[in-house]
Design a protein around this motif. Structure first.
Motif, PDB file in Angstrom:
ATOM      1  N   LEU A  77       0.851  -1.118   0.038  1.00 21.17           N
ATOM      2  CA  LEU A  77       0.126   0.085   0.022  1.00 21.17           C
ATOM      3  C   LEU A  77       0.939   1.273   0.175  1.00 21.17           C
ATOM      4  CD1 LEU A  77      -2.712  -0.978   2.407  1.00 21.17           C
ATOM      5  CD2 LEU A  77      -3.002  -0.441   0.170  1.00 21.17           C
ATOM      6  N   PHE A  78       2.093   1.254   0.639  1.00 21.93           N
ATOM      7  CA  PHE A  78       2.725   2.232   0.911  1.00 21.93           C
ATOM      8  C   PHE A  78       4.368   2.100   0.748  1.00 21.93           C
ATOM      9  CE2 PHE A  78      -0.474   2.508   4.360  1.00 21.93           C
ATOM     10  CZ  PHE A  78      -1.278   3.737   3.645  1.00 21.93           C
ATOM     11  N   PRO A  79       4.707   2.063  -0.720  1.00 23.83           N
ATOM     12  CA  PRO A  79       5.946   1.662  -1.274  1.00 23.83           C
ATOM     13  C   PRO A  79       6.943   2.741  -0.631  1.00 23.83           C
ATOM     14  CG  PRO A  79       4.439   2.156  -3.034  1.00 23.83           C
ATOM     15  CD  PRO A  79       3.713   2.389  -1.801  1.00 23.83           C
ATOM     16  N   LEU A  80       8.021   2.082   0.008  1.00 26.02           N
ATOM     17  CA  LEU A  80       9.086   2.965   0.589  1.00 26.02           C
ATOM     18  C   LEU A  80      10.469   3.023  -0.049  1.00 26.02           C
ATOM     19  CD1 LEU A  80       8.301   1.882   4.416  1.00 26.02           C
ATOM     20  CD2 LEU A  80       7.676   3.885   3.488  1.00 26.02           C
ATOM     21  N   SER A  81      11.098   4.021  -0.031  1.00 28.27           N
ATOM     22  CA  SER A  81      12.497   3.954  -0.542  1.00 28.27           C
ATOM     23  C   SER A  81      13.418   3.273   0.683  1.00 28.27           C
ATOM     24  CB  SER A  81      12.935   5.123  -0.712  1.00 28.27           C
ATOM     25  OG  SER A  81      13.136   5.938   0.420  1.00 28.27           O
ATOM     26  N   SER A  82      14.711   3.071   0.129  1.00 25.42           N
ATOM     27  CA  SER A  82      15.491   2.220   1.038  1.00 25.42           C
ATOM     28  C   SER A  82      15.751   3.001   2.235  1.00 25.42           C
ATOM     29  CB  SER A  82      16.575   1.844   0.331  1.00 25.42           C
ATOM     30  OG  SER A  82      17.385   2.703  -0.161  1.00 25.42           O
ATOM     31  N   THR A  83      15.643   4.394   2.218  1.00 25.89           N
ATOM     32  CA  THR A  83      16.096   5.158   3.174  1.00 25.89           C
ATOM     33  C   THR A  83      14.896   5.559   4.219  1.00 25.89           C
ATOM     34  OG1 THR A  83      15.644   7.177   1.988  1.00 25.89           O
ATOM     35  CG2 THR A  83      17.885   6.248   2.030  1.00 25.89           C
ATOM     36  N   SER A  84      13.675   5.080   3.849  1.00 28.55           N
ATOM     37  CA  SER A  84      12.566   5.493   4.393  1.00 28.55           C
ATOM     38  C   SER A  84      12.026   4.515   5.699  1.00 28.55           C
ATOM     39  CB  SER A  84      11.245   5.561   3.690  1.00 28.55           C
ATOM     40  OG  SER A  84      11.035   6.468   2.560  1.00 28.55           O
ATOM     41  N   THR A  85      11.313   4.827   6.435  1.00 32.79           N
ATOM     42  CA  THR A  85      10.987   4.049   7.860  1.00 32.79           C
ATOM     43  C   THR A  85       9.450   4.079   7.854  1.00 32.79           C
ATOM     44  OG1 THR A  85      13.137   4.461   9.012  1.00 32.79           O
ATOM     45  CG2 THR A  85      11.093   3.292  10.213  1.00 32.79           C
ATOM     46  N   LEU A  86       8.839   2.895   8.057  1.00 29.61           N
ATOM     47  CA  LEU A  86       7.305   2.762   8.032  1.00 29.61           C
ATOM     48  C   LEU A  86       7.320   2.956   9.733  1.00 29.61           C
ATOM     49  CD1 LEU A  86       4.618   2.442   7.075  1.00 29.61           C
ATOM     50  CD2 LEU A  86       5.000  -0.231   7.426  1.00 29.61           C
ATOM     51  N   VAL A  87       6.259   3.763  10.025  1.00 27.41           N
ATOM     52  CA  VAL A  87       5.966   3.745  11.628  1.00 27.41           C
ATOM     53  C   VAL A  87       4.544   3.729  11.721  1.00 27.41           C
ATOM     54  CG1 VAL A  87       5.879   5.437  13.572  1.00 27.41           C
ATOM     55  CG2 VAL A  87       7.868   5.559  11.921  1.00 27.41           C
ATOM     56  N   TRP A  88       4.113   2.915  12.532  1.00 27.62           N
ATOM     57  CA  TRP A  88       2.581   2.626  12.914  1.00 27.62           C
ATOM     58  C   TRP A  88       2.115   3.328  13.846  1.00 27.62           C
ATOM     59  CZ3 TRP A  88      -0.238  -1.198  10.579  1.00 27.62           C
ATOM     60  CH2 TRP A  88      -1.864  -1.565  11.269  1.00 27.62           C
ATOM     61  N   PHE A  89       1.132   4.152  13.843  1.00 20.59           N
ATOM     62  CA  PHE A  89       0.233   4.962  14.967  1.00 20.59           C
ATOM     63  C   PHE A  89      -0.884   4.324  15.216  1.00 20.59           C
ATOM     64  CE2 PHE A  89       3.452   8.011  13.319  1.00 20.59           C
ATOM     65  CZ  PHE A  89       3.967   8.718  14.359  1.00 20.59           C
ATOM     66  N   HIS A  90      -1.097   3.971  16.414  1.00 22.82           N
ATOM     67  CA  HIS A  90      -2.602   3.575  16.797  1.00 22.82           C
ATOM     68  C   HIS A  90      -3.394   4.835  17.166  1.00 22.82           C
ATOM     69  CE1 HIS A  90      -5.791   1.544  18.290  1.00 22.82           C
ATOM     70  NE2 HIS A  90      -5.660   2.260  19.732  1.00 22.82           N
ATOM     71  N   CYS A  91      -4.698   4.988  16.632  1.00 23.16           N
ATOM     72  CA  CYS A  91      -5.526   6.247  16.934  1.00 23.16           C
ATOM     73  C   CYS A  91      -6.855   5.226  17.437  1.00 23.16           C
ATOM     74  CB  CYS A  91      -5.751   6.956  15.511  1.00 23.16           C
ATOM     75  SG  CYS A  91      -4.218   7.535  15.164  1.00 23.16           S
ATOM     76  N   ALA A  92      -7.114   5.746  18.649  1.00 21.91           N
ATOM     77  CA  ALA A  92      -8.451   5.356  19.131  1.00 21.91           C
ATOM     78  C   ALA A  92      -9.649   5.965  18.678  1.00 21.91           C
ATOM     79  CB  ALA A  92      -8.328   5.436  20.571  1.00 21.91           C
ATOM     80  N   SER A  93      -9.555   7.304  18.114  1.00 20.23           N
ATOM     81  CA  SER A  93     -10.632   8.043  17.564  1.00 20.23           C
ATOM     82  C   SER A  93     -10.376   8.785  16.509  1.00 20.23           C
ATOM     83  CB  SER A  93     -11.027   8.883  18.602  1.00 20.23           C
ATOM     84  OG  SER A  93     -10.043   9.887  19.121  1.00 20.23           O
ATOM     85  N   LEU A  94     -11.399   9.218  15.643  1.00 18.08           N
ATOM     86  CA  LEU A  94     -10.990   9.993  14.493  1.00 18.08           C
ATOM     87  C   LEU A  94     -10.385  11.327  14.863  1.00 18.08           C
ATOM     88  CD1 LEU A  94     -11.526  10.287  11.422  1.00 18.08           C
ATOM     89  CD2 LEU A  94     -13.833  11.242  11.980  1.00 18.08           C
ATOM     90  N   GLY A  95     -10.532  11.922  16.147  1.00 16.85           N
ATOM     91  CA  GLY A  95      -9.891  13.245  16.363  1.00 16.85           C
ATOM     92  C   GLY A  95      -8.221  13.014  16.571  1.00 16.85           C
ATOM     93  N   GLU A  96      -8.166  11.650  17.078  1.00 13.79           N
ATOM     94  CA  GLU A  96      -6.600  11.220  17.399  1.00 13.79           C
ATOM     95  C   GLU A  96      -6.051  11.125  15.937  1.00 13.79           C
ATOM     96  OE1 GLU A  96      -6.040   8.176  19.971  1.00 13.79           O
ATOM     97  OE2 GLU A  96      -6.608   9.109  21.688  1.00 13.79           O
ATOM     98  N   PHE A  97      -6.754  10.590  14.914  1.00 12.45           N
ATOM     99  CA  PHE A  97      -6.236  10.248  13.549  1.00 12.45           C
ATOM    100  C   PHE A  97      -5.974  11.783  12.866  1.00 12.45           C
ATOM    101  CE2 PHE A  97      -7.295   9.800   9.191  1.00 12.45           C
ATOM    102  CZ  PHE A  97      -6.464   9.060   8.812  1.00 12.45           C
ATOM    103  N   GLU A  98      -6.782  12.499  13.041  1.00 13.65           N
ATOM    104  CA  GLU A  98      -6.841  13.746  12.379  1.00 13.65           C
ATOM    105  C   GLU A  98      -5.765  14.609  12.799  1.00 13.65           C
ATOM    106  OE1 GLU A  98      -8.282  14.790   9.827  1.00 13.65           O
ATOM    107  OE2 GLU A  98      -9.516  13.102   9.534  1.00 13.65           O
ATOM    108  N   GLN A  99      -5.366  14.411  14.113  1.00 11.33           N
ATOM    109  CA  GLN A  99      -4.207  15.237  14.945  1.00 11.33           C
ATOM    110  C   GLN A  99      -2.751  14.702  14.446  1.00 11.33           C
ATOM    111  OE1 GLN A  99      -5.065  14.709  19.092  1.00 11.33           O
ATOM    112  NE2 GLN A  99      -6.059  16.841  18.939  1.00 11.33           N
ATOM    113  N   GLY A 100      -2.844  13.293  14.311  1.00 15.52           N
ATOM    114  CA  GLY A 100      -1.439  12.690  13.854  1.00 15.52           C
ATOM    115  C   GLY A 100      -1.583  12.525  12.366  1.00 15.52           C
ATOM    116  N   ARG A 101      -2.310  13.015  11.562  1.00 16.39           N
ATOM    117  CA  ARG A 101      -2.311  12.923  10.252  1.00 16.39           C
ATOM    118  C   ARG A 101      -1.151  13.808   9.501  1.00 16.39           C
ATOM    119  NH1 ARG A 101      -6.802  13.268   5.652  1.00 16.39           N
ATOM    120  NH2 ARG A 101      -7.589  11.581   6.737  1.00 16.39           N
ATOM    121  N   PRO A 102      -0.539  14.950  10.004  1.00 19.22           N
ATOM    122  CA  PRO A 102       0.335  15.749   9.649  1.00 19.22           C
ATOM    123  C   PRO A 102       1.667  15.082   9.886  1.00 19.22           C
ATOM    124  CG  PRO A 102      -1.197  17.385  10.777  1.00 19.22           C
ATOM    125  CD  PRO A 102      -1.495  15.864  10.951  1.00 19.22           C
ATOM    126  N   VAL A 103       1.683  14.341  10.768  1.00 19.06           N
ATOM    127  CA  VAL A 103       3.259  13.607  11.254  1.00 19.06           C
ATOM    128  C   VAL A 103       3.397  12.708   9.938  1.00 19.06           C
ATOM    129  CG1 VAL A 103       4.081  12.046  13.006  1.00 19.06           C
ATOM    130  CG2 VAL A 103       2.637  14.099  13.650  1.00 19.06           C
TER     131      VAL A 103
END
Length: 69
Positions: free
Chosen positions: A43-69
């Motif tokens: 779903l999210f192809p990464l370059s060799s220098t990129s790192t995939l980070v998983w964020f758990h969001c318990a609500s849509l508000g938390e998701f929206e706050q973390g989206r810019p990150v």
């Protein structure tokens, strides 16, 4: 404390592995965990220098706050 955590995780993995032999949901859980990284990389192809980070969001508000990150 880390030893207790690591031991607990090992025991849980063993229990789920044993349960997967007899239970379809436990088997699907294990297979889903094994395939999770492949699915995310598709779903999210990464370059060799990129790192995939998983964020758990318990609500849509938390998701929206973390989206810019």
């Amino acid at each position: 404390m880390q030893l207790l955590y690591d031991l607990s995780i090992l025991i849980i993995r063993l229990v789920y592995g044993f349960a997967a032999v007899f239970n379809k949901k436990a088997k699907a859980f294990i297979n889903g965990r094994l395939e999770q990284r492949k699915s995310l990389q598709a779903l999210f192809p990464l370059s060799s220098t990129s790192t995939l980070v998983w964020f758990h969001c318990a609500s849509l508000g938390e998701f929206e706050q973390g989206r810019p990150v």
